[in-house]
Design a protein around this motif. Structure first.
Motif, PDB file in Angstrom:
ATOM      1  N   THR A 131     -42.397 -47.867 -74.461  1.00  0.00           N
ATOM      2  CA  THR A 131     -41.606 -46.991 -75.314  1.00  0.00           C
ATOM      3  C   THR A 131     -40.967 -45.906 -74.462  1.00  0.00           C
ATOM      4  O   THR A 131     -41.284 -45.758 -73.274  1.00  0.00           O
ATOM      5  CB  THR A 131     -42.482 -46.367 -76.421  1.00  0.00           C
TER       6      THR A 131
ATOM      7  N   ASP B 152     -46.537 -47.808 -83.326  1.00  0.00           N
ATOM      8  CA  ASP B 152     -45.466 -47.066 -82.661  1.00  0.00           C
ATOM      9  C   ASP B 152     -45.891 -45.657 -82.243  1.00  0.00           C
ATOM     10  O   ASP B 152     -45.057 -44.752 -82.135  1.00  0.00           O
ATOM     11  CB  ASP B 152     -44.235 -47.005 -83.562  1.00  0.00           C
ATOM     12  N   GLY B 153     -47.168 -45.448 -82.039  1.00  0.00           N
ATOM     13  CA  GLY B 153     -47.644 -44.146 -81.598  1.00  0.00           C
ATOM     14  C   GLY B 153     -47.669 -43.082 -82.668  1.00  0.00           C
ATOM     15  O   GLY B 153     -48.049 -41.938 -82.414  1.00  0.00           O
ATOM     16  N   LYS B 154     -47.278 -43.452 -83.892  1.00  0.00           N
ATOM     17  CA  LYS B 154     -47.196 -42.465 -84.978  1.00  0.00           C
ATOM     18  C   LYS B 154     -48.436 -42.450 -85.857  1.00  0.00           C
ATOM     19  O   LYS B 154     -48.654 -41.511 -86.621  1.00  0.00           O
ATOM     20  CB  LYS B 154     -45.948 -42.737 -85.811  1.00  0.00           C
ATOM     21  N   ARG B 155     -49.220 -43.507 -85.780  1.00  0.00           N
ATOM     22  CA  ARG B 155     -50.507 -43.553 -86.471  1.00  0.00           C
ATOM     23  C   ARG B 155     -51.484 -44.291 -85.562  1.00  0.00           C
ATOM     24  O   ARG B 155     -51.067 -44.910 -84.581  1.00  0.00           O
ATOM     25  CB  ARG B 155     -50.393 -44.248 -87.831  1.00  0.00           C
TER      26      ARG B 155
ATOM     27  N   PRO C 245     -52.236 -40.220 -82.144  1.00  0.00           N
ATOM     28  CA  PRO C 245     -50.938 -40.393 -82.803  1.00  0.00           C
ATOM     29  C   PRO C 245     -50.080 -39.121 -82.702  1.00  0.00           C
ATOM     30  O   PRO C 245     -50.590 -38.004 -82.743  1.00  0.00           O
ATOM     31  CB  PRO C 245     -51.315 -40.699 -84.250  1.00  0.00           C
ATOM     32  N   ASN C 246     -48.790 -39.320 -82.511  1.00  0.00           N
ATOM     33  CA  ASN C 246     -47.823 -38.215 -82.464  1.00  0.00           C
ATOM     34  C   ASN C 246     -48.152 -37.199 -81.377  1.00  0.00           C
ATOM     35  O   ASN C 246     -47.886 -35.999 -81.529  1.00  0.00           O
ATOM     36  CB  ASN C 246     -47.734 -37.518 -83.823  1.00  0.00           C
TER      37      ASN C 246
ATOM     38  N   THR D   9     -50.974 -36.064 -80.292  1.00  0.00           N
ATOM     39  CA  THR D   9     -52.166 -35.235 -80.452  1.00  0.00           C
ATOM     40  C   THR D   9     -53.219 -35.627 -79.433  1.00  0.00           C
ATOM     41  O   THR D   9     -53.138 -36.679 -78.797  1.00  0.00           O
ATOM     42  CB  THR D   9     -52.740 -35.384 -81.872  1.00  0.00           C
TER      43      THR D   9
ATOM     44  N   GLY E  78     -52.933 -43.500 -79.712  1.00  0.00           N
ATOM     45  CA  GLY E  78     -51.529 -43.167 -79.899  1.00  0.00           C
ATOM     46  C   GLY E  78     -50.673 -43.747 -78.791  1.00  0.00           C
ATOM     47  O   GLY E  78     -50.031 -44.776 -78.932  1.00  0.00           O
TER      48      GLY E  78
END
Length: 258
Positions: free
Chosen positions: A172, A188-191, A225-226, A228, A233
């Protein structure tokens, strides 16, 4: 006393597993075949309580991340006998890439996060080392890579680590020869999804090239995720593009034929 410290690290989680500390299991990853990419993954333990993953690239040589073997501590390799009893193996020599910068790595920026360990004696188990290469160029967003490590599958739970696990992740951001950032393509690293966690640092990153699993990098860091703090993530990879020659030259200087 040193031996006791190491054995406490190895045995804390039972059955030769290591405890959770600050090193960066493939969360949710599958267990690879013993004859596949997992056969060369080893556990590195330190006298300060940290543990990491590494890859046997020769009978006496382990490739790992430089931040896993910082000065001021003693390190050993964990080997298992036929009864799965952990045995601690001495490391005779450590070489971290001279351009490695710990603060840069901690900031999730690109640095030469690679190191080699020379064992005092070869591991008893016969292993066919993986071929060492570099990623195909250009490295494209969505390109697939396989990561493997012995870290925890539940953050903070050392008992969930110690088993080699692997996962397929996708590139990514802006991947290049300095750093590759990987995510679970479904999350996608968001969850929370698949990704590196405590104990996976230094573990191998493979790319399929013409049907062969080529070792092209090592895991350096992870996020939740995001962005953090945590795991599952994003997984940061140091590709071997700029460091392959140093790895080969150093290993050959130690008498290893790669």
């Amino acid at each position: 006393m040193i031996t006791r410290i190491f054995r406490n690290i190895v045995l804390t989680a039972g059955l030769g597993l290591a405890p959770a500390t600050t090193a960066h299991a493939i969360v949710g990853g599958g267990v690879p075949s013993a004859d596949g990419i997992g056969r060369n993954v080893v556990t590195i333990v330190g006298s300060r309580g940290n543990f990491c993953s590494g890859t046997m690239i020769a009978p006496s040589i382990v490739l790992t991340a430089a931040h896993c073997v910082q000065s001021g501590a003693t390190y050993k390799i964990v080997e298992y006998d036929a009864q799965r009893t952990p045995q601690l193996r001495d490391i005779a020599q450590i070489a971290a890439h001279p351009q490695f910068n710990l603060q840069t790595m901690l900031a999730h920026r690109a640095t030469a996060d690679v190191a080699l360990l020379r064992l005092a004696s070869p591991l008893a188990a016969a292993r066919q080392p993986p071929p060492i290469g570099t990623p195909r160029v250009p490295i494209t967003v969505g390109g697939r890579f396989t990561v493997a490590g012995i870290g925890v599958t539940l953050r903070g739970d050392g008992k969930s680590g110690g088993v080699v696990r692997a996962a397929s992740l996708a590139a990514t951001g802006k991947p290049g020869n300095l750093q590759i950032r990987l995510v679970d393509p479904l999350a996608d690293g968001k969850r929370e999804g698949l990704g590196a966690c405590t104990g996976d640092s230094g573990g191998p990153v493979f790319e399929d090239q013409q049907g062969r699993a080529i070792l092209i990098g090592v895991m350096s860091w992870s996020t939740g995720p995001n962005g953090t703090a945590g795991c599952g993530g994003m997984t940061g990879v140091t590709p071997l593009s700029l460091y392959r020659d140093w790895i080969l030259q150093t290993a050959r200087g130690w008498g290893a034929a790669l």
